[in-house]
Enzyme design. Structure first.
Site, PDB file in Angstrom:
ATOM      1  N   ARG A 440       0.705  -1.203  -0.155  1.00 33.06           N
ATOM      2  CA  ARG A 440       0.050  -0.123   0.046  1.00 33.06           C
ATOM      3  C   ARG A 440       0.796   1.262   0.028  1.00 33.06           C
ATOM      4  NH1 ARG A 440      -4.669   2.720   4.056  1.00 33.06           N
ATOM      5  NH2 ARG A 440      -6.035   2.705   2.649  1.00 33.06           N
ATOM      6  N   ASP A 475      -4.477   2.011  13.240  1.00 32.62           N
ATOM      7  CA  ASP A 475      -4.474   1.464  12.148  1.00 32.62           C
ATOM      8  C   ASP A 475      -3.237   0.766  11.838  1.00 32.62           C
ATOM      9  OD1 ASP A 475      -5.654   0.052   9.792  1.00 32.62           O
ATOM     10  OD2 ASP A 475      -6.806   1.711   9.273  1.00 32.62           O
ATOM     11  N   ASP A 545     -12.819  -5.115   7.230  1.00 32.95           N
ATOM     12  CA  ASP A 545     -13.186  -3.839   6.282  1.00 32.95           C
ATOM     13  C   ASP A 545     -14.386  -4.370   5.364  1.00 32.95           C
ATOM     14  OD1 ASP A 545     -11.134  -2.416   7.031  1.00 32.95           O
ATOM     15  OD2 ASP A 545      -9.840  -2.563   5.332  1.00 32.95           O
TER      16      ASP A 545
HETATM   17  C1  GLA Z   1      -7.660   0.495   6.416  1.00 32.82           C
HETATM   18  C2  GLA Z   1      -8.973   0.633   7.485  1.00 32.82           C
HETATM   19  C3  GLA Z   1      -9.913   1.288   7.106  1.00 32.82           C
HETATM   20  C4  GLA Z   1      -9.588   2.926   6.745  1.00 32.82           C
HETATM   21  C5  GLA Z   1      -8.477   2.636   5.763  1.00 32.82           C
HETATM   22  C6  GLA Z   1      -7.989   4.358   5.726  1.00 32.82           C
HETATM   23  O1  GLA Z   1      -8.132  -0.053   5.451  1.00 32.82           O
HETATM   24  O2  GLA Z   1      -9.431  -0.911   7.848  1.00 32.82           O
HETATM   25  O3  GLA Z   1     -11.006   1.173   7.779  1.00 32.82           O
HETATM   26  O4  GLA Z   1      -9.201   3.216   8.073  1.00 32.82           O
HETATM   27  O5  GLA Z   1      -7.380   1.833   6.150  1.00 32.82           O
HETATM   28  O6  GLA Z   1      -6.923   4.330   4.820  1.00 32.82           O
END
Ligand code: GLA
Length: 735
Positions: A440, A475, A545
């Site tokens: 990423r 995160d 997610d």
């Molecule tokens: C991850 C999290 C999401 C969001 C994105 C932001 O994928 O799981 O909920 O916060 O990052 O970049």
């Protein structure tokens, strides 16, 4: 061996749950050859045999105090199975003829790799038992620690190895514990597996001499395998039969192995993953393992998970019994992604407040040059174009609307395109002159380094101190590659696997200490780093997610096999769902999300007036039952399965005065009549009044008032029709 007289040397009396568990007691026989822990209806016993090996003797339903447990020295089975190699050991060194997974594997400075651990002594202090083992020749000792929870019978086990020699010793493998089950060949291992967006899938496999290894080699817990197990026997079901279960409290690379030996003795071992592990113990140095928690239930997978949930609520999750009920939060991620602005967030906050949201969270995109995922991570200053006056005006607005304020952070990461990386390219995990693989578009900061640890703690501390921030969503959006730590001597570089995680815990612990009101959500691209370790330093978890409400039922069912619903965040988001395009009603989305800790992640700017009314009703209804959902006992009445059109989940308050049943119909499949759903866990003698969760009239055929015995025997029969439908029924005790 002669049975020693049992001498209770450490007895504790605590408050018990209404189920009335036994006292937790640590006891040792007068000759020190039998050691027992008793609590929560469970007995765990080990004994020292005449050769000095510490043997596991028993783990299961409570035994009476005088039970004739004793360790015996086995005879040689054949020349291929000498006595030493077939002695079951509580925690074995890799040496002699050991053919199962060792507790600890070491290499001494002279190349000797023979480690044989024997009992040296023990100590009882309150509910904790420590047992000292040492090698038969060299000054290398291991301390085993045991504590038993008196209410649930959950045992906490960990180990420390100490080098008492004048030379360094290299430790190549180290488990927190090895658990041994009664001999048998009808065991089945249940485990949780998955990937990003599809975490918490349940799987099971027979326990045989083919070792099953559940592991992460990712540097963190990972989406792939949970550090959790449940082992049942052939007759074990949701409601019946023995279950041995447990989880390792560690957020780094781990290994759990489950297997039987050629004598059908089943062992479960768990600790650091040996695949990239070595720790050179300097003279006098000690290495500690994480804690491996494990328990036993005689009443099936349901009771096992309820016990483990209760234990987590009381002893793992910060605050214990005093932890706050999870507020209803709004998170703007799915609505705005990186396009956060002061005006846009304020408009969303106004709408969120009107529907009953209690916490407003700004997700990714508020800092640095963060307009997409290619830049900005590492530069944690407020983006001046998006928030020209800092965060204060937005926070003031959110607070004036009666909500508290939360913010997304990803402290362990850096984009190559960031000021931080340009200034400190050596701060990431890497090997010199080797590629630095991005995930990423980001690299992993090496938290094992003291300067990186202090930097992260420093900016987080300032951020929370300078702004009225009640909540952080923490995160972690990639796994390790090239996990090198140049800068320390080669023999210490693999310490990164341990020091990284310890420093992560340190930052979280210290931040919480400095800001006692601060709450934190653990997130890793959804549920990529959920375990009992991170759970001890965070207040809630983002399980996936994937926010599709139907998929989520399966995700929630898997999650709650291991972990408590009180920390399981569940959002209502937009339809069709971003993850799979499925269209569902707002009602169905709420009924799915209300089975955990409710959040809203929809784009409120797209809602019609009617949606706001619907949502206001559901959020108000949730607030009336959330204590039961978050703190109650979970009964998986009918789990969501691919071959079933329906599912039902029941939560019962600890005092049994309220229960909430969620009944979901995924596909009518030409059937409009769902079978009766028998409740569980109610007080049979009480009378319960039933109502619809959303305030609608009771469906035909559901009596308004009946005893707990009636609801548990006759059940509830509701006609449902259509796809992706659901209903909630609330049972309130009237007397
Ligand atoms: C991850 C999290 C999401 C969001 C994105 C932001 O994928 O799981 O909920 O916060 O990052 O970049």
């Amino acid at each position: 061996m002669r049975m020693g007289r049992l001498l209770a040397v450490g007895t504790a009396i605590l408050c018990f749950a209404p189920s009335g568990a036994a006292l937790a007691k640590v006891s040792a026989s007068a000759d020190g050859k039998l050691l027992r822990l008793d609590g929560g209806g469970v007995t765990y016993a080990m004994g020292v045999d005449d050769k000095g090996y510490l043997q596991p003797l028993y783990w299961g339903a409570a035994l009476d105090a005088g039970a004739p447990l004793a360790a015996k020295v086995p005879g040689e089975l054949s020349g291929f199975d000498p006595a030493g190699s077939i002695t079951a050991q509580e925690y074995a060194g890799q040496g002699e003829g050991l053919v199962s997974e060792p507790g600890v594997k070491a290499m001494f400075a002279d190349g000797n790799r023979d480690l044989v651990l024997k009992y040296r002594g023990h100590k009882v202090s309150g509910e904790t038992l420590t047992v000292e083992l040492a090698d038969i020749r060299r000054p290398l000792s291991v301390t085993l620690r045991y504590t038993m929870d008196p209410t649930t019978g959950v045992i906490a086990r960990s180990a420390s190895v100490r080098n008492g020699d004048a030379q360094p010793v290299r430790i190549d493998q180290m488990a927190a514990a090895t658990f041994t089950l009664p001999t048998g060949d009808d065991y089945r291992l249940h485990y949780l597996t998955g990937r990003h967006g599809a975490e918490w899938s349940q799987a099971s496999v027979a326990v045989t001499p083919a070792l099953t290894v559940l592991e992460s080699r990712r540097g963190s817990t990972g989406h792939g395998n949970q550090p959790w197990f449940a082992v049942g026997r052939s007759g074990t079901s949701e409601t019946d039969g023995p279950v041995w279960y447990g989880a390792l409290a560690w957020s780094g690379s781990f290994q759990l192995s489950v297997g039987a030996d050629n004598l059908s003795r089943v062992r479960i071992s768990g600790g650091y993953n040996p695949y990239d592990f070595s720790w050179t113990l300097k003279p006098g140095e000690t290495l500690d393992t994480p804690v491996f928690y494990a328990g036993y239930s005689a009443q099936g997978m349901g009771d096992a998970s309820r016990r483990f949930h209760a234990f987590q609520r009381a002893s793992i999750i910060p605050g214990g019994a005093k932890a706050k009920i999870r507020p209803v939060l709004y998170n703007s991620w799915e609505a705005t992604t990186f396009n956060v602005t002061e005006a846009g967030q304020m408009a969303l906050a106004e709408k969120a407040a009107k529907i009953g949201v209690e916490r407003f969270v700004v997700d990714d995109g508020w800092f640095g040059a963060r307009d997409d995922d290619k830049a900005g991570l590492g530069d944690w200053s407020v983006n001046p174009k998006k928030f020209p006056n800092g965060l204060k005006p937005l926070i003031d607005k959110v607070k004036s609307l009666g909500m508290d304020f939360g913010l997304w952070v990803e402290p362990e990461m850096v984009n190559a395109n960031s000021d931080l990386y340009r200034a400190h390219p050596d701060w990431v995990l890497h090997f010199p002159d080797r590629p630095r693989t991005e995930g990423r578009n980001q690299l992993v900061l090496n938290l094992a380094r003291a300067d990186v640890r202090d930097h992260i703690l420093g900016w987080l501390d300032r951020l929370v101190r300078d702004n009225d921030i009640a909540f952080l969503k923490w995160d972690y959006n990639r796994n390790w590659t090239e996990g090198g730590w140049p800068g320390v001597p080669p023999q210490d570089q693999q310490r990164v696997q341990v020091e990284y995680v310890r420093n992560l815990y340190h930052i979280l612990t210290e931040l919480r200490r400095r800001h006692p009101g601060l709450e934190i959500e653990g997130c890793s691209g959804g549920g990529g780093r959920i375990d009992l370790g991170i759970m001890g330093v965070t207040d809630q978890s983002w399980t996936s997610d994937n926010t599709d409400p139907f998929d989520r039922l399966t995700i929630q069912d898997g999650f709650t096999q291991a972990y408590a619903p009180s920390i399981m965040m569940a959002w209502v988001t937009d339809s069709p769902n971003w993850a799979n395009g499925r269209e569902t009603s707002l009602d169905y989305r709420f009924l799915s999300a209300m089975q955990g800790s409710l959040g809203i992640g929809s784009n409120l700017d797209h809602w019609q007036q009617g949606d706001f009314d619907t949502v206001r009703t559901w959020i108000a209804a949730y607030k009336e039952i959330r204590a039961t959902v978050q703190r109650g006992d979970l009964y998986r009445i009918a789990p969501p399965r691919p071959d079933s059109a329906t599912s039902a989940t029941l939560y019962v308050a600890p005092d049994k005065r309220q229960a909430v049943l969620f009944q979901m119909l995924h596909s009518s499949m030409f059937r409009d009549n769902v079978g009766a759903v028998a409740l569980d866990g109610l007080d049979p003698a009480r009378t319960y009044k039933v109502r619809m969760l959303d305030g609608a009239a009771l469906p035909d055929g559901v009596p308004g008032l009946a005893s707990g015995a009636y609801w548990m025997r006759a059940g509830v029969r509701v006609k449902m029709k259509g796809d992706y439908k659901g209903l909630g029924l609330v049972f309130e005790a009237v007397k």
